[in-house]
Design an enzyme around this catalytic site. Structure first.
Site, PDB file in Angstrom:
ATOM      1  N   ASP A  10      27.725  19.466  22.983  1.00 30.63           N
ATOM      2  CA  ASP A  10      28.745  19.099  22.010  1.00 30.63           C
ATOM      3  C   ASP A  10      29.811  18.289  22.756  1.00 30.63           C
ATOM      4  O   ASP A  10      29.938  18.387  23.980  1.00 30.63           O
ATOM      5  CB  ASP A  10      29.343  20.382  21.417  1.00 30.63           C
ATOM      6  N   LEU A  11      30.595  17.507  22.022  1.00 30.24           N
ATOM      7  CA  LEU A  11      31.633  16.691  22.664  1.00 30.24           C
ATOM      8  C   LEU A  11      32.998  17.380  22.672  1.00 30.24           C
ATOM      9  O   LEU A  11      33.423  17.918  23.674  1.00 30.24           O
ATOM     10  CB  LEU A  11      31.727  15.322  21.979  1.00 30.24           C
ATOM     11  N   ASP A  12      33.679  17.377  21.532  1.00 32.33           N
ATOM     12  CA  ASP A  12      35.057  17.860  21.489  1.00 32.33           C
ATOM     13  C   ASP A  12      35.133  19.354  21.756  1.00 32.33           C
ATOM     14  O   ASP A  12      34.445  20.158  21.121  1.00 32.33           O
ATOM     15  CB  ASP A  12      35.674  17.537  20.125  1.00 32.33           C
ATOM     16  N   THR A  44      26.641  16.062  18.401  1.00 29.98           N
ATOM     17  CA  THR A  44      28.039  16.088  17.974  1.00 29.98           C
ATOM     18  C   THR A  44      28.189  15.906  16.471  1.00 29.98           C
ATOM     19  O   THR A  44      27.299  15.370  15.801  1.00 29.98           O
ATOM     20  CB  THR A  44      28.832  14.973  18.709  1.00 29.98           C
ATOM     21  N   GLY A  45      29.329  16.322  15.967  1.00 31.44           N
ATOM     22  CA  GLY A  45      29.662  16.028  14.589  1.00 31.44           C
ATOM     23  C   GLY A  45      30.236  14.632  14.422  1.00 31.44           C
ATOM     24  O   GLY A  45      30.340  14.127  13.314  1.00 31.44           O
ATOM     25  N   LYS A 196      23.024  20.815  13.898  1.00 29.80           N
ATOM     26  CA  LYS A 196      22.688  20.306  15.221  1.00 29.80           C
ATOM     27  C   LYS A 196      21.353  20.842  15.727  1.00 29.80           C
ATOM     28  O   LYS A 196      20.661  20.159  16.492  1.00 29.80           O
ATOM     29  CB  LYS A 196      23.804  20.645  16.206  1.00 29.80           C
ATOM     30  N   ASP A 219      31.472  25.002  21.052  1.00 28.74           N
ATOM     31  CA  ASP A 219      32.720  25.766  20.944  1.00 28.74           C
ATOM     32  C   ASP A 219      33.156  26.067  19.515  1.00 28.74           C
ATOM     33  O   ASP A 219      33.986  26.932  19.298  1.00 28.74           O
ATOM     34  CB  ASP A 219      33.860  25.005  21.642  1.00 28.74           C
ATOM     35  N   ASN A 222      30.478  24.401  13.881  1.00 33.57           N
ATOM     36  CA  ASN A 222      29.362  23.479  13.664  1.00 33.57           C
ATOM     37  C   ASN A 222      28.351  23.528  14.809  1.00 33.57           C
ATOM     38  O   ASN A 222      27.346  22.809  14.793  1.00 33.57           O
ATOM     39  CB  ASN A 222      29.851  22.041  13.440  1.00 33.57           C
TER      40      ASN A 222
END
Length: 270
Positions: A10-12, A44-45, A196, A219, A222
């Site tokens: 995941d990114l953020d 990622t979203g 995801k 985290d 999602n």
């Protein structure tokens, strides 16, 4: 040599620290993982336009999952295919019309990398400007002509629960919805059945990597399906309690090189 693992990031709040950058330590460990034959991917979203810079920075050569599974493709291989599953335009228009009865700040629709804002909002424009998308402002029922990849509803924190309850009561068979973390109280809507985990399974099947050799880091809510699906689902130290409860393991936070330290130990990358 250790059998290859698929490492889904995941990114953020996960790969990115609080300054929205990838630390030198994390970048170095991920490069070492790829040199050792492991496959690193982003899940990622975010839309592709605002995640590609990190894809390039890590010099990835893998497919990428965007919009929480609604768009999956391989930026370096056009032959891999594009898997795009948008929402029904009719359903979206119904949601827009009904949600106007709630107290909302804005509604945003994204058709791949085109952005549609229900109302002009300079603060939101700062979020969506990455990648220089085409931005259209005005009543979405009139302006939307194509099936959106995702729909975002921006509301006050106190109203998010009631809006999500409406979405579940009325549209549960055709949509899935998640919420963004603070400071943005945004509900993100995609087509039913997408998440995801759907994306990383497609990538794992392509590389013939079994579920037990998938390591996923996340985290937020999602990331729930992805963390549950992966053979090794890892929650960041800053993750929400629900994610930590289902994770196989918990690492340090996104600002403490949690990904790097976990992979060094698990894959013997020191």
């Amino acid at each position: 040599m250790t059998k290859p693992y698929l490492i889904a990031l995941d990114l953020d709040g996960t790969l990115l620290n609080d300054e929205k950058t990838i630390s030198l330590k994390t970048k170095s460990v991920l490069q070492k993982a790829m040199e050792n034959g492991h496959i690193v991917m982003i899940s990622t979203g975010r839309p592709f336009r605002s995640s590609y810079q990190y894809y390039q920075e890590l010099n990835l050569h893998s497919p990428i999952v965007n919009f929480n599974g609604a768009l999956i493709h391989h930026p370096r291989n056009d032959q891999w295919g594009i898997y795009h599953e948008p929402l029904s335009l009719d359903v979206v228009k119904t949601i827009i019309e009904t949600c106007e009865n709630f107290r909302l700040h804005n509604i945003i629709a994204e058709v791949k990398d085109d952005v549609y804002l229900h109302q002009h909002d300079p603060k939101l424009l700062d979020i969506f400007h990455a990648g220089s998308p085409t931005i259209t402002t005005g009543h979405l029922v009139q302006h939307l002509k194509d099936h959106p990849t995702s729909l975002l509803i921006h509301a006050d924190q106190k109203d998010v629960k009631s809006i999500r309850q409406y979405l579940s009561d009325v549209h549960a068979e055709v949509i899935d919805h998640r919420r963004w973390g603070a400071p943005w109280y945004i509900i993100e809507i995609v087509k039913y059945g997408l998440n995801k985990a759907v994306g990383i399974k497609k990538v794992a099947d392509y590389y013939q990597i079994p579920q037990e050799r998938i390591i996923a880091f996340g985290d937020e809510d999602n990331d729930l399906e992805m963390i549950e699906y992966a053979g090794i689902g890892v929650a960041m130290g800053n993750a929400i309690p629900a994610l930590k409860n289902i994770a196989n393991d918990i690492t340090l936070s996104n600002s403490e090189d949690g990904i790097a330290l976990y992979l060094e130990e698990t894959l013997n990358l020191k």
